[in-house]
Write an enzyme that holds these catalytic residues in place. Structure first.
Site, short mmCIF file in Angstrom:
data_model
loop_
_atom_site.label_atom_id
_atom_site.label_comp_id
_atom_site.label_asym_id
_atom_site.label_seq_id
_atom_site.Cartn_x
_atom_site.Cartn_y
_atom_site.Cartn_z
N TYR A 24 22.32 59.24 46.79
CA TYR A 24 21.50 59.07 45.59
C TYR A 24 22.29 58.70 44.34
O TYR A 24 21.69 58.42 43.30
CB TYR A 24 20.69 60.34 45.32
CG TYR A 24 19.78 60.70 46.46
CD1 TYR A 24 18.64 59.95 46.73
CD2 TYR A 24 20.06 61.79 47.29
CE1 TYR A 24 17.80 60.27 47.79
CE2 TYR A 24 19.22 62.11 48.35
CZ TYR A 24 18.10 61.35 48.59
OH TYR A 24 17.28 61.66 49.64
N HIS A 102 12.06 54.20 45.23
CA HIS A 102 12.98 55.16 45.85
C HIS A 102 14.40 54.76 45.51
O HIS A 102 14.74 53.57 45.53
CB HIS A 102 12.81 55.20 47.37
CG HIS A 102 11.46 55.70 47.78
ND1 HIS A 102 11.15 57.04 47.74
CD2 HIS A 102 10.35 55.05 48.17
CE1 HIS A 102 9.88 57.19 48.10
NE2 HIS A 102 9.38 55.99 48.37
#
Length: 151
Positions: A24, A102
């Site tokens: 991430y 996302h």
């Protein structure tokens, strides 16, 4: 008066910057929110950013978006993307232009992440661009809304 968009972030996105940074990245939720506010402002929009680990809260915000006549939504539903028919139904029910985003490329990850209930309720989906996906999502949403970049 500027049009408002909601940027909704789901479970565990409050941990951006510390949770699995190899997937991430190191940017925090505060970084995402700053990026969203700046990008929206560049189109004369106001971004209201919210995060919750609770499905019902996300649904309440989606419903609130309709009652407040919010122009558009950007949503990263986190893990609820793959499981929540209720979020799908809320998005379909309010009929507000929505972009799914996302941070990671969900299709390069575990098989269970390859299905999205949110995508079926959105006019566009973005994944794998890191937090820049939010900038791209707002840019696409602004185009859908007919908002032009300000000088």
């Amino acid at each position: 008066m500027a049009q408002t968009i909601y940027v909704l972030n789901g479970p565990n996105l409050n941990l951006l910057g510390t949770r699995e940074p190899e997937i991430y990245g190191r940017a925090t939720l505060a970084d995402v929110e700053k990026l969203c506010a700046e990008t929206a402002a560049g189109f004369g929009l106001v971004a209201v950013c919210r995060q919750s680990n609770h499905e019902g809260q996300l649904i309440d915000w989606i419903h609130q978006a309709r009652s407040e006549k919010v122009a558009g939504l950007v949503i990263n539903a986190g893990g609820y993307t793959h499981t929540s028919i209720a979020l799908h139904d809320a998005l379909v029910g309010v009929q507000i232009p929505t972009v799914e985003v996302h941070v990671s490329n969900v299709f390069a990850r575990e098989d269970f992440r390859h299905h999205s209930f949110i995508a079926k309720a959105a006019f566009a989906s973005l994944c794998g661009f890191g937090i820049d996906g939010y900038r791209l999502a707002i840019t696409g949403l602004a185009a859908k809304l007919g908002a032009s970049a300000t000088a």
